[in-house]
Design an enzyme around this catalytic site. Structure first.
Site: not given
Length: 268
Positions: A80, A131, A225
């Site tokens: 992410d 996202h 991440h």
């Protein structure tokens, strides 16, 4: 003020209402006494009951929102908050060396600043997901604002990657039922996770590795991440990644992208 004194004051107020001819306040408006007491209206309670939790939404819309795949010996790595020039290139280097393709959930404002990193992801065979544009909490947005977050990012990604991503990952993993219904009507898949590395906390390599390996199983979608805010530290996650890959392979697992795991298209 003691509870006994509060009760006496309440009783006196009640008597004054009766004597003055005004109706006594209803029980709905009388606050609960004691430390940390809060007055909550019935109307607010009804609103809270109507708002479904994420687990309820997952059960109600199993074809639209996903947290894992079929029970097969494959797992999907997802990253992410990309792209981020501090961390994303290092992750891409690790994935390339280990011949692993992953799924990157792109923040539109960052993709606009660093299109070359998104282009590299595509060039090296990774999948791009949406996202949001600037990582807000979807539950706090009006529908119009929510749609702008998705569609603005979608257009940026299309200009770089050449396709409109089918996959959406809500920031913080939260989305409302109304937003989910719209996503379903537009042909999106909302993808969360069932393995959390918790790397956003800046954990060292050993803790990130343990968080993943202790819970990753058949059909797992693993959350890591590839970017963060100012002062974020993802070195532990980057260092853990090659060891996670090696260990999962020793256990007989293969690494696939989210579309491969869920048997869906990468694009709308």
């Amino acid at each position: 003020m003691s509870i006994r004194l509060v009760k006496k004051v309440a009783l006196l107020l009640l008597l004054s209402f009766i004597i003055s001819g005004f109706p006594a306040p209803s029980s709905e408006a009388i606050p609960v006494t004691g430390k940390g007491s809060v007055l909550i209206s019935k109307q607010q309670n009804k609103l809270n009951k109507k708002r479904l939790t994420m687990s309820q939404l997952i059960r109600k819309y199993p074809e639209t929102i996903k947290t894992g795949g079929p029970r097969i010996k494959s797992v999907a790595l997802t990253f992410d908050d990309v792209p981020d020039p501090r961390f994303t290139p290092q992750l891409l280097d690790v994935l390339r060396r280990n011949h692993v393709r992953a799924t990157f959930f792109v923040v539109g404002s960052r993709a606009k600043k660093h299109p070359e990193l998104v282009a590299r992801m595509v060039r090296e065979g990774h999948i791009i997901g949406n996202h949001s544009y600037n990582h807000p909490q979807f539950r706090k947005l009006r529908m119009k604002e929510f749609k702008v977050q998705i569609l603005r990012t979608e257009n940026i990604i299309q200009n770089i990657a050449g396709y409109k991503p089918k996959l959406i990952r809500p920031p913080y993993g939260e989305i409302t039922e109304q937003q989910l219904k719209w996503a379903k009507s537009q042909g999106y898949k909302v993808v969360n996770w069932n393995v959390d590395s918790q790397d956003w906390k800046g954990l060292p390599k050993g803790e990130v590795k343990a968080n993943i390996l202790s819970t990753a199983g058949k059909g797992a979608i693993i959350l890591q991440h590839g970017g963060g805010g100012q002062g974020s530290h993802l070195e532990g996650s980057i260092q853990a990644l090659p060891e996670v890959i090696a260990k999962m392979r020793q256990r007989g697992y293969t690494f696939v992208t989210v579309p491969q795991l869920l048997h869906v298209s990468k694009s709308k």
